[in-house]
Design a protein around this motif. Structure first.
Motif, PDB file in Angstrom:
ATOM      1  N   THR A   7       6.355   9.275   9.426  1.00 48.64           N
ATOM      2  CA  THR A   7       7.476   8.390   9.750  1.00 48.64           C
ATOM      3  C   THR A   7       7.125   6.938   9.466  1.00 48.64           C
ATOM      4  OG1 THR A   7       8.204   9.923  11.478  1.00 48.64           O
ATOM      5  CG2 THR A   7       9.042   7.656  11.589  1.00 48.64           C
ATOM      6  N   SER A   8       5.925   6.510   9.890  1.00 51.30           N
ATOM      7  CA  SER A   8       5.490   5.131   9.645  1.00 51.30           C
ATOM      8  C   SER A   8       5.405   4.845   8.158  1.00 51.30           C
ATOM      9  CB  SER A   8       4.128   4.886  10.308  1.00 51.30           C
ATOM     10  OG  SER A   8       4.173   5.125  11.687  1.00 51.30           O
ATOM     11  N   THR A   9       4.854   5.809   7.416  1.00 50.91           N
ATOM     12  CA  THR A   9       4.736   5.649   5.973  1.00 50.91           C
ATOM     13  C   THR A   9       6.100   5.483   5.332  1.00 50.91           C
ATOM     14  OG1 THR A   9       2.715   6.983   5.927  1.00 50.91           O
ATOM     15  CG2 THR A   9       3.892   6.721   3.857  1.00 50.91           C
ATOM     16  N   LEU A  10       7.040   6.304   5.749  1.00 47.63           N
ATOM     17  CA  LEU A  10       8.388   6.233   5.174  1.00 47.63           C
ATOM     18  C   LEU A  10       9.069   4.915   5.520  1.00 47.63           C
ATOM     19  CD1 LEU A  10       9.646   9.896   5.743  1.00 47.63           C
ATOM     20  CD2 LEU A  10       9.040   8.797   3.574  1.00 47.63           C
ATOM     21  N   TRP A  11       8.864   4.439   6.761  1.00 49.45           N
ATOM     22  CA  TRP A  11       9.474   3.180   7.162  1.00 49.45           C
ATOM     23  C   TRP A  11       8.921   2.019   6.345  1.00 49.45           C
ATOM     24  CZ3 TRP A  11      13.755   1.891   9.395  1.00 49.45           C
ATOM     25  CH2 TRP A  11      14.353   2.727  10.326  1.00 49.45           C
ATOM     26  N   ILE A  12       7.621   1.976   6.172  1.00 48.68           N
ATOM     27  CA  ILE A  12       7.014   0.882   5.407  1.00 48.68           C
ATOM     28  C   ILE A  12       7.412   0.985   3.940  1.00 48.68           C
ATOM     29  CG2 ILE A  12       4.835  -0.155   4.663  1.00 48.68           C
ATOM     30  CD1 ILE A  12       3.629   0.706   7.333  1.00 48.68           C
ATOM     31  N   ALA A  14      10.183   2.351   2.796  1.00 46.42           N
ATOM     32  CA  ALA A  14      11.588   1.965   2.716  1.00 46.42           C
ATOM     33  C   ALA A  14      11.747   0.446   2.800  1.00 46.42           C
ATOM     34  CB  ALA A  14      12.382   2.636   3.840  1.00 46.42           C
ATOM     35  N   ALA A  15      10.981  -0.180   3.718  1.00 42.24           N
ATOM     36  CA  ALA A  15      11.056  -1.638   3.846  1.00 42.24           C
ATOM     37  C   ALA A  15      10.593  -2.318   2.565  1.00 42.24           C
ATOM     38  CB  ALA A  15      10.199  -2.098   5.026  1.00 42.24           C
ATOM     39  N   TRP A 197       0.535  -1.194   5.140  1.00 46.67           N
ATOM     40  CA  TRP A 197       0.549   0.264   5.107  1.00 46.67           C
ATOM     41  C   TRP A 197      -0.867   0.821   5.120  1.00 46.67           C
ATOM     42  CZ3 TRP A 197      -1.547   3.720   1.628  1.00 46.67           C
ATOM     43  CH2 TRP A 197      -1.190   5.061   1.813  1.00 46.67           C
ATOM     44  N   TRP A 220       0.937   7.639  18.222  1.00 44.15           N
ATOM     45  CA  TRP A 220       0.637   6.380  17.537  1.00 44.15           C
ATOM     46  C   TRP A 220      -0.783   5.948  17.881  1.00 44.15           C
ATOM     47  CZ3 TRP A 220       2.549   3.566  13.736  1.00 44.15           C
ATOM     48  CH2 TRP A 220       2.102   2.235  13.568  1.00 44.15           C
TER      49      TRP A 220
END
Length: 232
Positions: A7-12, A14-15, A197, A220
């Motif tokens: 999820t964190s990877t996808l958020w970063i 995407a940002a 990231w 986390w």
């Protein structure tokens, strides 16, 4: 890959995509205006921008002080041997974070080959020359920004309560790269987020081994000193 990391990877990711795509159309005008700021502002940014090179003569002493502070914070209840082990793992965390970021940056620079702003008059803002093996064609992503993104990103993972200060510091160095005419804004956004990231991904790796970090109830990674002791 566990779900929080994914999820964190996808958020970063995407940002990064959103910021880069949003900034690219404005790269030329923002770059020219930034370089045209008052002389005092440009001079100040020239003085701080080389922090992104990690010059040991400039930043080494401060790094040692901050590292010593973190060792004291994350190993306050450990023996001398435990503190030494923590110091080694801290050094390894920074080495892996910055090293991985550097490798990725140089790979992307080589593959993309974007012309730097100083070539704007001849090539414009969107000229790509892959595998040019020339620093003039290595604008994307910004290496300085990636370095400080990784460096301050690592500190923000280790000392969460100071995270806003670390992120502001990384942003200041990133913006300076535009003001001194070395990069376009989209280069800086990509570099900062790439470094961040890498810092986050390395913290997840360390948490799996319970080095410096442990996973909280949401999965986390947090510094072990901030979490209650594990029950047997």
């Amino acid at each position: 890959m566990n779900r929080p990391l994914a999820t964190s990877t996808l958020w970063i990711l995407a940002a990064t995509v959103v910021l880069v795509v949003a900034l690219i159309p404005f790269d030329p005008v923002l770059s020219q205006r930034a370089q045209g700021l008052p002389g005092a502002i440009v001079t100040f940014n020239k003085r701080i921008t080389d922090f992104g090179t990690f010059s040991w003569m400039i930043y080494g002493f401060g790094f040692v002080i901050i590292l010593a502070y973190i060792v004291r914070r994350v190993s306050s209840n450990e023996t001398v041997t435990g503190k030494a082990r923590t110091a080694r793992r801290l050094s390894l965390y920074f080495l892996l974070t910055v090293g991985a970021t550097s490798a990725l940056v140089h790979l992307f620079k080589l593959i993309i080959g974007r012309a730097r702003p100083e070539l704007f008059a001849d090539h414009g803002a969107y000229s790509l020359t892959p595998f040019a093996y020339d620093d003039l064609y290595s604008s994307f992503p910004s290496g300085h920004s990636a370095a400080v993104g990784a460096f301050f990103g690592a500190f923000s993972m280790l000392v969460p309560r100071l995270r806003p200060l670390f992120l502001i510091g990384a942003l200041m160095i990133g913006v300076s790269r535009v003001i001194v005419g070395a990069h376009y804004p989209s280069d800086v956004a990509a570099g900062l987020l790439l470094g961040l990231w890498t810092a986050v991904a390395t913290a997840f790796f360390f948490a799996r081994k319970e080095w410096l970090f442990r996973f909280n109830e949401k999965g986390w990674p947090l510094p072990k000193a901030l979490l209650p002791p594990k029950t047997q």
